[in-house]
Design a protein around this motif. Structure first.
Motif, mmCIF file in Angstrom:
data_model
loop_
_atom_site.group_PDB
_atom_site.id
_atom_site.type_symbol
_atom_site.label_atom_id
_atom_site.label_comp_id
_atom_site.label_asym_id
_atom_site.label_seq_id
_atom_site.Cartn_x
_atom_site.Cartn_y
_atom_site.Cartn_z
ATOM 1 N N PRO A 62 -21.601 14.082 65.146
ATOM 2 C CA PRO A 62 -22.149 12.959 64.365
ATOM 3 C C PRO A 62 -21.679 11.579 64.828
ATOM 4 C CG PRO A 62 -20.306 13.876 63.182
ATOM 5 C CD PRO A 62 -20.439 14.703 64.440
ATOM 6 N N VAL A 63 -20.959 11.529 65.966
ATOM 7 C CA VAL A 63 -20.414 10.246 66.416
ATOM 8 C C VAL A 63 -21.536 9.250 66.693
ATOM 9 C CG1 VAL A 63 -19.037 9.098 68.198
ATOM 10 C CG2 VAL A 63 -18.385 11.377 67.387
ATOM 11 N N ALA A 64 -22.617 9.717 67.320
ATOM 12 C CA ALA A 64 -23.725 8.824 67.652
ATOM 13 C C ALA A 64 -24.342 8.214 66.396
ATOM 14 C CB ALA A 64 -24.782 9.570 68.459
ATOM 15 N N THR A 65 -24.488 9.006 65.355
ATOM 16 C CA THR A 65 -25.051 8.487 64.103
ATOM 17 C C THR A 65 -24.127 7.449 63.480
ATOM 18 O OG1 THR A 65 -26.280 10.527 63.649
ATOM 19 C CG2 THR A 65 -25.785 9.111 61.767
ATOM 20 N N VAL A 66 -22.817 7.703 63.515
ATOM 21 C CA VAL A 66 -21.852 6.734 62.978
ATOM 22 C C VAL A 66 -21.926 5.437 63.782
ATOM 23 C CG1 VAL A 66 -19.404 6.254 62.623
ATOM 24 C CG2 VAL A 66 -20.328 8.516 62.069
ATOM 25 N N ALA A 67 -22.023 5.542 65.104
ATOM 26 C CA ALA A 67 -22.130 4.346 65.943
ATOM 27 C C ALA A 67 -23.411 3.577 65.632
ATOM 28 C CB ALA A 67 -22.091 4.739 67.422
ATOM 29 N N ALA A 68 -24.511 4.305 65.446
ATOM 30 C CA ALA A 68 -25.781 3.657 65.099
ATOM 31 C C ALA A 68 -25.674 2.929 63.765
ATOM 32 C CB ALA A 68 -26.903 4.689 65.064
ATOM 33 N N ALA A 69 -24.997 3.553 62.806
ATOM 34 C CA ALA A 69 -24.810 2.909 61.500
ATOM 35 C C ALA A 69 -24.000 1.625 61.636
ATOM 36 C CB ALA A 69 -24.114 3.876 60.538
ATOM 37 N N ALA A 70 -23.000 1.637 62.506
ATOM 38 C CA ALA A 70 -22.199 0.426 62.733
ATOM 39 C C ALA A 70 -23.056 -0.679 63.351
ATOM 40 C CB ALA A 70 -21.015 0.755 63.644
ATOM 41 N N VAL A 71 -23.926 -0.306 64.266
ATOM 42 C CA VAL A 71 -24.835 -1.289 64.866
ATOM 43 C C VAL A 71 -25.753 -1.879 63.802
ATOM 44 C CG1 VAL A 71 -26.791 -1.571 66.444
ATOM 45 C CG2 VAL A 71 -24.775 -0.283 67.176
ATOM 46 N N ILE A 72 -26.280 -1.028 62.949
ATOM 47 C CA ILE A 72 -27.205 -1.490 61.906
ATOM 48 C C ILE A 72 -26.508 -2.467 60.956
ATOM 49 C CG2 ILE A 72 -28.526 -0.739 59.882
ATOM 50 C CD1 ILE A 72 -29.201 1.822 61.487
ATOM 51 N N VAL A 73 -25.296 -2.136 60.524
ATOM 52 C CA VAL A 73 -24.559 -3.024 59.622
ATOM 53 C C VAL A 73 -24.301 -4.370 60.291
ATOM 54 C CG1 VAL A 73 -22.345 -3.379 58.461
ATOM 55 C CG2 VAL A 73 -23.507 -1.167 58.295
ATOM 56 N N THR A 74 -23.892 -4.339 61.551
ATOM 57 C CA THR A 74 -23.629 -5.588 62.290
ATOM 58 C C THR A 74 -24.885 -6.440 62.392
ATOM 59 O OG1 THR A 74 -21.938 -4.453 63.602
ATOM 60 C CG2 THR A 74 -22.769 -6.548 64.451
ATOM 61 N N GLN A 75 -25.999 -5.798 62.691
ATOM 62 C CA GLN A 75 -27.255 -6.537 62.845
ATOM 63 C C GLN A 75 -27.734 -7.104 61.511
ATOM 64 O OE1 GLN A 75 -28.778 -7.330 65.769
ATOM 65 N NE2 GLN A 75 -26.975 -6.392 66.715
ATOM 66 N N LEU A 76 -27.526 -6.394 60.430
ATOM 67 C CA LEU A 76 -27.900 -6.932 59.123
ATOM 68 C C LEU A 76 -27.065 -8.163 58.777
ATOM 69 C CD1 LEU A 76 -28.420 -3.639 57.061
ATOM 70 C CD2 LEU A 76 -30.175 -5.263 57.800
ATOM 71 N N TRP A 77 -25.798 -8.173 59.195
ATOM 72 C CA TRP A 77 -24.957 -9.356 59.006
ATOM 73 C C TRP A 77 -25.548 -10.552 59.750
ATOM 74 C CZ3 TRP A 77 -20.839 -10.169 55.873
ATOM 75 C CH2 TRP A 77 -20.023 -11.272 56.120
ATOM 76 N N LEU A 78 -26.049 -10.306 60.964
ATOM 77 C CA LEU A 78 -26.670 -11.375 61.754
ATOM 78 C C LEU A 78 -27.991 -11.821 61.131
ATOM 79 C CD1 LEU A 78 -25.981 -9.987 65.341
ATOM 80 C CD2 LEU A 78 -24.775 -11.826 64.152
ATOM 81 N N VAL A 79 -28.731 -10.889 60.538
ATOM 82 C CA VAL A 79 -29.978 -11.244 59.851
ATOM 83 C C VAL A 79 -29.689 -12.226 58.724
ATOM 84 C CG1 VAL A 79 -31.777 -10.349 58.330
ATOM 85 C CG2 VAL A 79 -31.259 -9.162 60.457
ATOM 86 N N LEU A 80 -28.613 -11.984 57.993
ATOM 87 C CA LEU A 80 -28.262 -12.846 56.866
ATOM 88 C C LEU A 80 -27.797 -14.234 57.314
ATOM 89 C CD1 LEU A 80 -26.312 -10.337 54.588
ATOM 90 C CD2 LEU A 80 -28.602 -11.260 54.199
ATOM 91 N N SER A 81 -27.215 -14.319 58.508
ATOM 92 C CA SER A 81 -26.554 -15.564 58.905
ATOM 93 C C SER A 81 -27.421 -16.495 59.733
ATOM 94 C CB SER A 81 -25.267 -15.246 59.677
ATOM 95 O OG SER A 81 -25.562 -14.591 60.897
ATOM 96 N N GLY A 82 -28.621 -16.063 60.152
ATOM 97 C CA GLY A 82 -29.440 -16.946 60.976
ATOM 98 C C GLY A 82 -30.840 -16.419 61.197
ATOM 99 N N ASN A 83 -31.606 -17.140 61.998
ATOM 100 C CA ASN A 83 -32.986 -16.769 62.334
ATOM 101 C C ASN A 83 -33.088 -16.490 63.832
ATOM 102 O OD1 ASN A 83 -34.943 -17.137 59.978
ATOM 103 N ND2 ASN A 83 -33.788 -19.048 59.861
ATOM 104 N N PHE A 84 -33.174 -15.232 64.201
ATOM 105 C CA PHE A 84 -33.281 -14.876 65.615
ATOM 106 C C PHE A 84 -34.528 -14.038 65.870
ATOM 107 C CE2 PHE A 84 -28.779 -15.614 64.804
ATOM 108 C CZ PHE A 84 -28.523 -16.585 65.752
ATOM 109 N N SER A 85 -35.648 -14.558 65.356
ATOM 110 C CA SER A 85 -36.935 -13.885 65.545
ATOM 111 C C SER A 85 -36.784 -12.406 65.163
ATOM 112 C CB SER A 85 -37.411 -14.081 66.976
ATOM 113 O OG SER A 85 -38.729 -13.636 67.150
ATOM 114 N N TRP A 86 -37.319 -11.514 66.011
ATOM 115 C CA TRP A 86 -37.219 -10.084 65.667
ATOM 116 C C TRP A 86 -36.089 -9.391 66.440
ATOM 117 C CZ3 TRP A 86 -41.982 -12.008 67.621
ATOM 118 C CH2 TRP A 86 -42.172 -11.873 68.994
ATOM 119 N N LEU A 87 -35.189 -10.154 67.083
ATOM 120 C CA LEU A 87 -34.119 -9.539 67.873
ATOM 121 C C LEU A 87 -33.280 -8.575 67.046
ATOM 122 C CD1 LEU A 87 -32.348 -9.279 70.391
ATOM 123 C CD2 LEU A 87 -31.135 -11.339 69.648
#
Length: 477
Positions: A230-255
């Motif tokens: 399940p390491v890959a799924t945990v890593a993917a979840a970490a990526v998703i959380v990080t990206q949601l933080w970036l969504v909240l903090s600015g406007n970077f189109s659909w990146l």
């Protein structure tokens, strides 16, 4: 062919494909609503001039064979309609071969747009959408199990997005290594969002934690994507959380949204729902996927070499089809924010008493009392280029003065890209541009004035320009 199928990822594929189609929809609508003023026949950088100067082999596009504003609009709206239908499940309701063609049509149409879009389409997320969209052609549909080779290619793409971004930061601006970049970034990023003021005003020790967490998320976590479950799924979840933080903090189109979508390729969905039964994948599909995987493996040499190079490029394509690109952002962080404020006046004769009125853009800062708005995943292309133009006049070459000329003409297509036109009845007699230093207000300034920004005049960016009677451009200062 058990080796070919990854049935446990059926739900992840379903969500990934529908969400990717949704991003395609946003991209096509964005192109349809903005192209006339930017790259149309009378645009700031017209497609007809571009295709006469640049050969097909250097920028493959349907518009090399024929271009008209009507044809471009038809392609954009057709792409939007097709993307909407795929997002609604149409590609799962048809035979596999037709599903492949639907995804291929989306990719071909958007490739045609990007390859004639010039500086307006020079962002990393354009190439990212094309590369992800290309791989989606071979993901199959509800009639076949997800091909494991394509899922690994998507993971490899996500790895390059994240690890490339981490490397470019670590090798770039020293503030990333000193953990101080977020003392500036939220304030100076190209297009702040409604929460950016609050992010900027977080305590500096918390900014240090944010930067350190970002290094872990981009330099360590991506390797987890390549490990077993399940390491890959945990890593993917970490990526998703990080990206949601970036969504909240600015406007970077659909990146950020597209990065989240790509992370789904590493999520094992079997704990959430049992996979359905599938027919065996047809031989033509297996051979096609294997051939594509082999090609992508060869093309990956260039981005892999780029990542380990001391002269790492960011957001670069090594081929005209935008496959196997290199990614990364904010290798350097702007410490001061400058904004170009464009003003006009209806007075024919300029004096020290002349009253100037400001044009307002939809996304970029202007009115100091206006809270930055949320636009991502929609991309305001003119607003982004205005940010670059404020960094250096070199970024404005070839399009800024034509833009001013369109304002002097009262061009409807250009004015539709703006939030507020201070001359709704007739065009202004003169237009000028001023360069301001912008910064977020402090808590105390915010309470006392109600302003989100404080600005200070730096200099004149473009002296007053009057509409030319017939030829040339008259300037009066």
């Amino acid at each position: 062919m058990d080796w070919f199928a990854a049935s446990d990822y059926w739900l992840s594929r379903l969500v990934l494909q529908r969400a990717l189609a949704g991003i395609y929809l946003v991209a096509f609508v964005s192109a349809a609503l903005q192209f006339r003023a930017l790259i149309g026949s009378r645009g700031l950088t017209p497609v007809p001039l571009f295709v006469r100067r640049v050969p097909f082999r250097a920028s493959p596009s349907l518009f090399h064979w024929r271009y008209s504003d009507r044809l471009f609009a038809v392609c954009c709206w057709a792409g939007a309609a097709l993307a909407a239908s795929v997002a609604a499940g149409a590609a799962d309701a048809v035979p596999l071969w037709l599903s492949v063609l639907m995804w291929a049509a989306l990719w071909l149409l958007y490739l045609s747009v990007v390859n004639v879009g010039q500086l307006w389409y020079s962002f990393g997320w354009e190439s990212l959408l094309l590369e992800a969209g290309f791989l989606a052609i071979f993901l199959g549909n509800a009639r076949t199990a997800p091909p494991v080779l394509v899922l690994w290619l998507l993971r490899w793409l996500l790895f390059r997005v994240e690890f490339g971004a981490g490397l470019i930061k670590w090798r770039g601006d020293r503030c990333w290594r000193e953990l101080t970049c977020l003392d500036y970034h939220h304030e100076t990023q190209p297009m702040p969002g409604p929460l950016s003021w609050f992010f900027h005003r977080l305590p500096k020790p918390l900014h240090r934690v944010e930067v350190a967490a970002n290094h872990v998320a981009q330099l360590v976590v991506p390797f987890g994507l390549l490990l077993p479950q399940p390491v890959a799924t945990v890593a993917a979840a970490a990526v998703i959380v990080t990206q949601l933080w970036l969504v909240l903090s600015g406007n970077f189109s659909w990146l950020n949204w597209l990065t989240i979508v790509l992370a789904l390729a590493a999520v094992d969905s079997s704990p959430f729902a049992a996979p359905p039964s599938y027919d065996e994948s047809p031989l033509w599909f297996v051979l096609l996927v294997c051939a594509v995987a082999a090609v992508m493996l060869v093309l990956s040499y260039w981005p892999a070499r780029n990542m380990i190079s001391r002269r790492q490029q960011m957001n670069a394509s090594f081929n005209t089809l935008h496959l196997a690109n290199t990614y990364g952002a904010f290798g350097s962080v702007t410490k001061l924010r400058h904004e170009i404020v464009i003003e006009g006046t209806d007075e024919e004769r300029l004096t020290e008493e002349t009253r100037w009125k400001e044009y307002e853009f939809k996304g970029k800062p202007g009115d100091v009392r206006r809270l930055p708005r949320q636009f991502a995943p929609y991309h305001l292309r003119l607003d982004w280029q205005m940010w670059f133009a404020a960094l250096s006049p070199g970024y404005a070459l070839g399009w800024f003065e034509p833009f001013v000329a369109r304002l002097l003409e009262g061009d409807p297509d250009t004015l539709r890209l703006l939030r507020h036109n201070p001359f709704p009845q007739s065009p202004p007699a003169h237009v000028r541009a001023l360069l301001y230093r912008y910064r977020f207000t402090t808590w105390q300034e915010r309470r006392e004035t109600g302003d989100w920004w404080h600005r200070t005049l730096v200099r004149e960016y473009l002296p007053p320009v009057a509409a030319a009677p017939e030829k040339g451009t008259d300037r009066t200062g």
